[in-house]
Scaffold this active site. Structure first.
Site, PDB file in Angstrom:
ATOM      1  N   ARG A 114      -0.502   8.788   2.106  1.00 40.91           N
ATOM      2  CA  ARG A 114      -1.842   9.519   1.772  1.00 40.91           C
ATOM      3  C   ARG A 114      -1.965  10.647   1.895  1.00 40.91           C
ATOM      4  NH1 ARG A 114      -5.091   5.058   5.686  1.00 40.91           N
ATOM      5  NH2 ARG A 114      -4.966   3.537   4.270  1.00 40.91           N
ATOM      6  N   GLU A 141       0.796  -1.309   0.127  1.00 43.33           N
ATOM      7  CA  GLU A 141       0.035  -0.092  -0.006  1.00 43.33           C
ATOM      8  C   GLU A 141       0.962   1.052   0.013  1.00 43.33           C
ATOM      9  OE1 GLU A 141      -3.669  -2.000   2.393  1.00 43.33           O
ATOM     10  OE2 GLU A 141      -2.653  -0.322   3.212  1.00 43.33           O
ATOM     11  N   HIS A 199      -8.351  10.241   3.381  1.00 42.46           N
ATOM     12  CA  HIS A 199      -8.113   9.075   2.550  1.00 42.46           C
ATOM     13  C   HIS A 199      -8.443   9.639   1.130  1.00 42.46           C
ATOM     14  CE1 HIS A 199      -8.026   5.208   0.453  1.00 42.46           C
ATOM     15  NE2 HIS A 199      -7.705   4.535   1.693  1.00 42.46           N
ATOM     16  N   ARG A 222      -0.351   8.724   9.216  1.00 42.83           N
ATOM     17  CA  ARG A 222      -0.343   7.264   9.527  1.00 42.83           C
ATOM     18  C   ARG A 222      -0.035   6.559   8.207  1.00 42.83           C
ATOM     19  NH1 ARG A 222      -3.917   3.057   8.884  1.00 42.83           N
ATOM     20  NH2 ARG A 222      -5.750   4.485   8.482  1.00 42.83           N
ATOM     21  N   HIS A 257     -10.767  10.205   7.117  1.00 40.45           N
ATOM     22  CA  HIS A 257     -10.740   8.848   7.170  1.00 40.45           C
ATOM     23  C   HIS A 257     -10.241   8.467   8.595  1.00 40.45           C
ATOM     24  CE1 HIS A 257      -9.634   4.774   6.145  1.00 40.45           C
ATOM     25  NE2 HIS A 257      -8.400   4.853   6.159  1.00 40.45           N
TER      26      HIS A 257
END
Length: 517
Positions: free
Chosen positions: A288, A116, A241, A384, A349
């Site tokens: 992100r 990811e 997100h 994060r 998110h």
């Protein structure tokens, strides 16, 4: 009054993991879990991606995972915490498997690891595209096997009980004695007195309205801790997100997992350009904060309402196998991923800040602990890293349990006054709550979104003050209901986000203020 040794507020991965571990350790002690909706309704349930954990040591290493986390956190992570969480990860993951959680394997029988945004290696273990749902299922199954755990669904924690509530104040240092809890089925407020209380109540997504979170994510734990004078930090770091299915409706939005970009999908603007190549050499697999800010810039330049995720070049059968729910959702909306681009937009998110805790999950209030998204551990810093959230919850739930397992002390109940709602009336004016809620969410989206400015933040504070005054008046004169309590909590959370945004003078990770350039 209910008296319990351990009160857990929230029924996601953090709360359930702690409950299982402490109940197994002390079979003669009682654990009470309160949760405001059904027992399985939590942010955990909607976590698609998986758990980031180092299992393939041939290609991967703890050091690589640590480095990826530190880079994503943009210099604000607590390095010692990152080291601890990453190295504890494999042990905690293996416990999930012993409790019956299933994860996808490849044709060789090894875990099918995903990659990811922000990750340098394939290290995300998953169960199709519903990993959180599978983890929640396994944990609840184990909870119901343990006779000393009681789960109270449809029970809403209104306030944690501290010296502020006691008739006989015990000391100047604040301690937690449990919580006032609203039974949503009969609207009665009960006292749950506890030797130790764990806040594991999840995130704040609904403060923004457009969110990947379920509607229960209203920041209740943070608001309760704030009112009780616990230390709260890093609230400005709200992670958006980048790829949420675009729709014009307000409320919970469908997440298109980061793993889809890890699988090879491209982001394109309306002209068909792969714009991420101009913003970051990692393109779609940048972290992100960078992808969300890049999309925001593209939309401001073009005036468009969304961008697109292009999966047309991907192998459809393999996509369906990895992402069956995402594929089905697209089909339901007449989007054929082999021919059509998926319209996406960023949405709130995850909160990287929250209630400050040490490595044992201890807050600044005695006997009050926190873990999961409600807490600020220092793992995430300013942003994060994908799939580090379930990992953090598992590790910190274990740490809280390990700390309390050494404190097998006697429980001495104290005298707690009943909830006082004399002179209040049942409020039938639900329209007032809904009106203020929509105003709050619009304010947060328009003034406190992905890109902020001092002027907009100051205007937001003034507008919030008007909403706060009206809702506090309603709170003081009304018999409590969940919607009113949630709105009050969201106002507290909004205040913390705005204030701590104004205090930050440097752009870091998920926080971007045009006046800090």
């Amino acid at each position: 009054m209910i008296t319990t040794h351990y009160l857990v507020i929230g029924s996601g991965v953090a709360g359930l993991t702690f409950a299982v571990k402490i109940a197994e350790k002390f079979p003669n002690k009682t654990v009470t879990i309160v949760t405001k909706s059904n027992e399985d309704e939590s942010n955990t349930k909607y976590a698609q991606g998986g758990v980031a954990v180092v299992l393939n040591t041939e290609d991967d290493s703890f050091q690589k995972h640590i480095q990826d986390t530190l880079i994503a956190g943009d210099g604000l992570c607590d390095t010692a915490v990152v080291n601890m969480v990453v190295k504890e990860g494999p042990k905690r993951f293996k416990e999930l498997i012993t409790w019956g959680a299933n994860f996808d394997v490849n044709s060789e029988g090894n875990f099918d690891l995903g990659k990811e945004g922000g990750h340098s290696e394939y290290r995300v273990v998953h169960h199709k595209d519903i990993t959180g749902y599978e983890v929640e299922r396994a944990l609840l199954q184990r909870v119901h096997q343990l006779e000393n755990i009681t789960v109270l669904p449809h029970h809403f924690a209104v306030d944690i009980i501290t010296e502020h509530h006691l008739k006989e104040k015990k000391s100047s240092h604040l301690s937690c004695y449990g919580a006032y809890v609203l039974n949503e089925r009969n609207n009665e407020i009960i006292i749950i007195q506890a030797q130790h209380t764990l806040l594991a109540s999840g995130g704040i997504g609904n403060v923004y309205g457009h969110t990947t979170n379920p509607i229960i994510a209203t920041g209740d734990g943070i608001a309760m801790a704030y009112r009780a004078k616990a230390l709260i930090k890093d609230m400005e770091f709200v992670q958006f997100h980048p790829t949420v299915l675009y729709n014009q409706e307000q409320g919970s939005s469908f997440l298109i997992s980061e793993a889809v970009r890890g699988f090879g999908a491209y982001l394109r603007n309306k002209k068909g350009e792969r714009f991420m190549l101009a913003y970051d050499e990692r393109a779609e697999l940048a972290s992100r904060d960078i992808v969300s800010q890049s999309i925001d810039k593209e939309l401001k330049k073009s005036g468009d309402s969304h961008v697109f995720l292009d999966c047309t070049h991907l192998e459809v059968a393999s996509f369906k196998k990895h992402f069956p729910n995402i594929y089905q959702k697209c089909i339901d909306l007449h989007i054929d991923i082999s021919k059509d681009w998926i319209p996406v937009v960023p949405a709130s998110h995850y909160l990287c800040g929250g209630i400050v805790v040490d490595t044992n999950g201890k807050t600044s209030i005695k006997n009050l602990f926190a873990c999961g998204e409600v807490s600020r551990t220092g793992l995430h810093g300013a942003n994060r890293l994908a799939s580090n959230s379930l990992l953090e919850a598992l590790v910190y739930a274990h740490n809280v349990h390990r700390f309390l397992a050494k404190k097998d002390t006697n429980f001495s109940p104290v005298l707690i006054p009943d909830w006082n709602d004399k002179g209040t009336l049942i409020n039938e004016e639900h329209i007032l709550i809904q009106h203020n809620l929509k105003e709050l969410q619009a304010l947060m989206r328009d003034y406190v979104g992905i890109v902020r400015s001092n002027q907009r933040l100051k205007k937001a504070l003034k507008k919030l003050d008007v909403i706060y005054t009206e809702v506090e008046e309603l709170y003081k004169t009304s018999k409590l209901n969940t919607a009113l309590c949630e709105l009050r909590n969201m106002i507290n959370v909004a205040y913390l986000i705005i204030n701590q945004s104004l205090e930050r003078k440097e752009n870091k990770g998920g926080y971007f203020n045009v006046d800090n350039n």
